[in-house]
Design an enzyme around this catalytic site. Structure first.
Site, mmCIF file in Angstrom:
data_model
loop_
_atom_site.group_PDB
_atom_site.id
_atom_site.type_symbol
_atom_site.label_atom_id
_atom_site.label_comp_id
_atom_site.label_asym_id
_atom_site.label_seq_id
_atom_site.Cartn_x
_atom_site.Cartn_y
_atom_site.Cartn_z
ATOM 1 N N SER A 151 -15.121 -13.143 -28.386
ATOM 2 C CA SER A 151 -15.703 -12.084 -29.220
ATOM 3 C C SER A 151 -16.620 -11.227 -28.365
ATOM 4 C CB SER A 151 -16.518 -12.699 -30.364
ATOM 5 O OG SER A 151 -17.294 -11.724 -31.035
ATOM 6 N N TYR A 164 -23.355 -18.109 -32.419
ATOM 7 C CA TYR A 164 -21.955 -17.696 -32.382
ATOM 8 C C TYR A 164 -21.674 -17.004 -31.054
ATOM 9 C CZ TYR A 164 -17.712 -15.109 -33.695
ATOM 10 O OH TYR A 164 -16.448 -14.583 -33.729
#
Length: 260
Positions: A151, A164
């Site tokens: 990501s 995350y």
């Protein structure tokens, strides 16, 4: 390009004769990638929670060769059983997309360290374990593509989702290490780092008017991505077109990172 006609172009992006395994394949990016690999000719194993075989059944109804295997990728025994199913059914494995993930460290979480442990297990440990199980079978099959879904959160600092982002940065490093360690067995390993893709996963951003406006203002293309736009990169990396690409982190974000 000279010498590349329509027929050879089709071959360049063909996955005919290959077997591809996609984790987190029940919806969103994972499902789009499974469908795209199937469209390119791969026999696709969809791995996910819930009734993943029903999802695979939908792909079979579209004429694709698909199998669903229910598996929590953080469960070592279930993960090993999944790879054994692939070995027994197909006798080979050519492409792995480690896509299973979740955004768990939301603002105000009561126990951020517990959530960090969960994210590490999901985004890093499970990828390493999947690699340890899948790579020998891939090598015995003549090599292939191991792809990790990272990501853009792993490429910059984040006001929220810091855990995350940290674990997504780590799983991209896992892909780089695999590229170095397994290249001599004809295995290519890469990460893909999407920006905001219009899926249920990203709904907290895309459905919130203020959040959506702020994110789009930082995106040169002025829109959110579509799952199939990530799937296109997966097919590229899995096919002969990506045969000399390894150790990279492919960013698919409409230009957000360079404009941020």
């Amino acid at each position: 390009m000279a010498g590349v006609g329509s027929g050879s172009a089709r071959s360049l992006f063909s996955c005919e004769g290959t077997v591809a395994l996609v984790t987190g394949a029940g919806s969103g990016i994972g499902l789009a990638c499974a469908r795209a690999l199937g469209d390119a000719g791969a026999r696709v194993v969809l791995v996910g929670l819930g009734d993943i075989e029903a999802v695979a059944g939908d792909l079979r109804a579209e004429g694709l060769d698909a199998l669903g295997v229910a598996c929590d990728v953080t469960d070592s025994a279930a993960l090993a059983a999944t790879i054994e199913i692939v070995r027994q059914r197909y006798g080979r494995l050519d492409t792995v997309l480690a896509n299973a993930g979740a955004a768990l460290d939301e603002p105000g979480a009561r126990d951020p360290l517990q959530l960090m442990d969960r994210m590490y297990a999901l985004h890093v440990r499970s990828v390493v374990e999947l690699a340890s199980l899948a790579l020998p079978l891939m090598a015995d099959s003549g090599g292939g593509a191991f792809i990790v879904m990272s990501s853009i959160a792993g490429l910059r600092g984040n006001r929220v989702l810091s855990g995350y982002g940290a674990t997504k940065a780590a799983n991209a490093e896992v892909a780089r290490n695999i590229a170095v360690q397994w290249g001599n067995r004809a295995i290519r390993a890469n990460a893909i780092s999407p920006g905001v893709i219009d899926t249920e996963f990203a709904r907290p951003i895309t459905a919130d008017e203020e959040s959506a406006r702020a994110r789009l203002a930082k995106t040169p293309l002025g829109r959110f991505g579509r799952p199939e736009e990530v799937a296109g990169a997966v097919v590229w990396l899995a096919s002969p077109a990506g045969a000399f690409v390894s150790g990279q982190n492919i960013v698919i974000d409409g230009g957000t990172i360079v404009a941020d």
